[in-house]
Design an enzyme around this catalytic site. Structure first.
Site, PDB file in Angstrom:
ATOM      1  N   SER A 186       0.830  -1.205   0.000  1.00 49.55           N
ATOM      2  CA  SER A 186       0.000   0.000   0.000  1.00 49.55           C
ATOM      3  C   SER A 186       0.861   1.251   0.000  1.00 49.55           C
ATOM      4  O   SER A 186       0.396   2.320  -0.382  1.00 49.55           O
ATOM      5  CB  SER A 186      -0.862   0.061   1.263  1.00 49.55           C
ATOM      6  OG  SER A 186      -1.576  -1.107   1.446  1.00 49.55           O
TER       7      SER A 186
ATOM      8  N   HIS B 259      -2.172  -3.312  -6.675  1.00 50.08           N
ATOM      9  CA  HIS B 259      -2.777  -2.917  -5.407  1.00 50.08           C
ATOM     10  C   HIS B 259      -4.260  -3.265  -5.400  1.00 50.08           C
ATOM     11  O   HIS B 259      -5.081  -2.559  -5.994  1.00 50.08           O
ATOM     12  CB  HIS B 259      -2.547  -1.410  -5.180  1.00 50.08           C
ATOM     13  CG  HIS B 259      -2.914  -0.934  -3.823  1.00 50.08           C
ATOM     14  ND1 HIS B 259      -3.547   0.263  -3.585  1.00 50.08           N
ATOM     15  CD2 HIS B 259      -2.735  -1.508  -2.611  1.00 50.08           C
ATOM     16  CE1 HIS B 259      -3.749   0.405  -2.284  1.00 50.08           C
ATOM     17  NE2 HIS B 259      -3.267  -0.653  -1.675  1.00 50.08           N
TER      18      HIS B 259
ATOM     19  N   GLU C 218      -5.209  -1.153  -8.692  1.00 47.50           N
ATOM     20  CA  GLU C 218      -4.282  -0.146  -9.210  1.00 47.50           C
ATOM     21  C   GLU C 218      -3.036  -0.881  -9.697  1.00 47.50           C
ATOM     22  O   GLU C 218      -2.461  -1.679  -8.949  1.00 47.50           O
ATOM     23  CB  GLU C 218      -3.887   0.853  -8.111  1.00 47.50           C
ATOM     24  CG  GLU C 218      -5.011   1.792  -7.718  1.00 47.50           C
ATOM     25  CD  GLU C 218      -4.616   2.752  -6.586  1.00 47.50           C
ATOM     26  OE1 GLU C 218      -4.952   3.928  -6.684  1.00 47.50           O
ATOM     27  OE2 GLU C 218      -3.994   2.314  -5.603  1.00 47.50           O
TER      28      GLU C 218
ATOM     29  N   ASN D  49      -5.440   6.191  -2.284  1.00 48.79           N
ATOM     30  CA  ASN D  49      -5.061   6.660  -0.948  1.00 48.79           C
ATOM     31  C   ASN D  49      -4.550   8.100  -0.965  1.00 48.79           C
ATOM     32  O   ASN D  49      -4.699   8.826   0.016  1.00 48.79           O
ATOM     33  CB  ASN D  49      -4.033   5.715  -0.307  1.00 48.79           C
ATOM     34  CG  ASN D  49      -4.695   4.413   0.107  1.00 48.79           C
ATOM     35  OD1 ASN D  49      -5.898   4.378   0.371  1.00 48.79           O
ATOM     36  ND2 ASN D  49      -3.930   3.333   0.145  1.00 48.79           N
TER      37      ASN D  49
END
Ligand code: NAD
Length: 283
Positions: free
Chosen positions: A119, A140, A152, A190
């Site tokens: 992450s 991801h 991702e 994120n």
């Protein structure tokens, strides 16, 4: 290159979810963890997740059995010798991941793709651990993997176009929607989500509105399924703080500074749901 056999490193939350979606899509899977216990726990969680799908009549009992039959649990990296793709989903720790990637490269075919589900760690830095970094990529997935549609695909500076293309085809083949992004702290989701949550904590600490009203405002005003403070409690305030610190240091930009109240709450042990206390109480 078609990807038919996948190695998954780590049988935890993300690893067993990734193994499940790959096997459900008809791929062969080897799921590796450090101990037989960890592998067994991962397989048990995965079987439970398939059981729920059977109960909801989303899949048949025969589908469940066929999916499980395609997954081999293992504690030996040597079992990865004939995979087309390895997805590393071990504990989030850079030195551990660097070692794992080297161990993977020592056993897989020269043309196998090596992906990490990290992450927060730089894909460019992880790729640099490999002798053939052009085959490295970030994949991801989101939690819970069987339910979340997005993957991702993160390219490091060294990632080859052919690695991205094969990864994109793989993501589609296992029923996910890939989005390509260049390596940068937080990738896309994120990078946008965490500063928004951090800003909600600033709004709360400034006393502008109550926690419940901030969450209600974002739910009704932006159609978010959950408010930012309730989501922070779910993610864990310690995780939120460490993500904001990665942004703050990674971009060297004060706009990413963690809200002082976030740090204060982590210092107090108020970590959200997992500790029973965050912006809300969970007793
Ligand atoms: P987890 O703690 O649930 O599972 C990690 C597993 O890795 C454990 O079972 C552990 O025994 C195993 N492991 C440790 N060292 C190993 C090794 N050398 N070889 C094989 N297995 C090893 O963690 P998780 O939540 O599944 O996270 C895994 C990765 O996915 C992390 O990089 C994390 O940042 C990323 N991620 C997590 C989420 C999430 O919401 N949990 C979402 C997206 C990405």
């Amino acid at each position: 290159m078609e990807i038919n056999k996948i190695g998954v490193i780590g049988a935890g939350t993300m690893g067993n979810g990734i193994a499940q979606v790959c096997a459900a899509a008809g791929k062969q899977v080897v799921m590796v963890d450090v101990s037989a216990d960890a592998v067994a726990r991962g397989l048990k969680t995965l079987a439970g997740s398939l059981d729920r799908l059977v109960k909801k009549e989303k899949i048949s009992a025969a589908d469940k059995d066929a999916t499980l039959a395609r997954i081999q649990g293992s504690t030996a990296y040597a079992d990865l010798a004939d995979v087309d793709l390895v997805i590393e989903a071990a504990t989030e720790n850079e030195s551990l991941k660097l070692r794992i990637l080297k161990d993977i490269e020592a056993v897989v075919r020269p043309d196998a793709i090596i992906a990490s589900n990290t992450s927060s760690i730089s894909i460019t830095r992880l790729a640099a651990a490999l002798q053939h970094p052009a085959r490295a990529i970030g994949m991801h997935f989101f939690n819970p993997v069987p339910l979340m549609a997005l993957v991702e695909l993160i390219s490091g500076l060294q990632t080859a176009e052919s690695t991205i293309e094969a990864s994109r085809a793989f993501a589609l083949a296992v029923g996910k929607t890939p989005v390509a992004v260049k390596n940068s702290p937080g990738f896309v989701v994120n990078r946008l989500l965490c500063p928004m949550i951090n800003e909600a904590i600033f709004v709360y600490q400034e006393g502008l509105a109550s926690a419940a009203d901030i969450d209600e405002a974002m739910k009704l005003g932006c159609n978010h399924p959950i408010g930012p403070l309730a989501l922070a409690d779910m993610i864990g305030l310690d995780t939120m703080l460490s993500v904001m610190e990665v942004f703050y240091q990674g971009f060297n930009d004060s706009k990413y500074r963690p809200a002082p109240l976030l740090r204060e709450m982590v210092d107090a042990g108020y970590l959200g749901r997992k500790s029973g206390q965050g912006f809300y109480s969970y007793s």
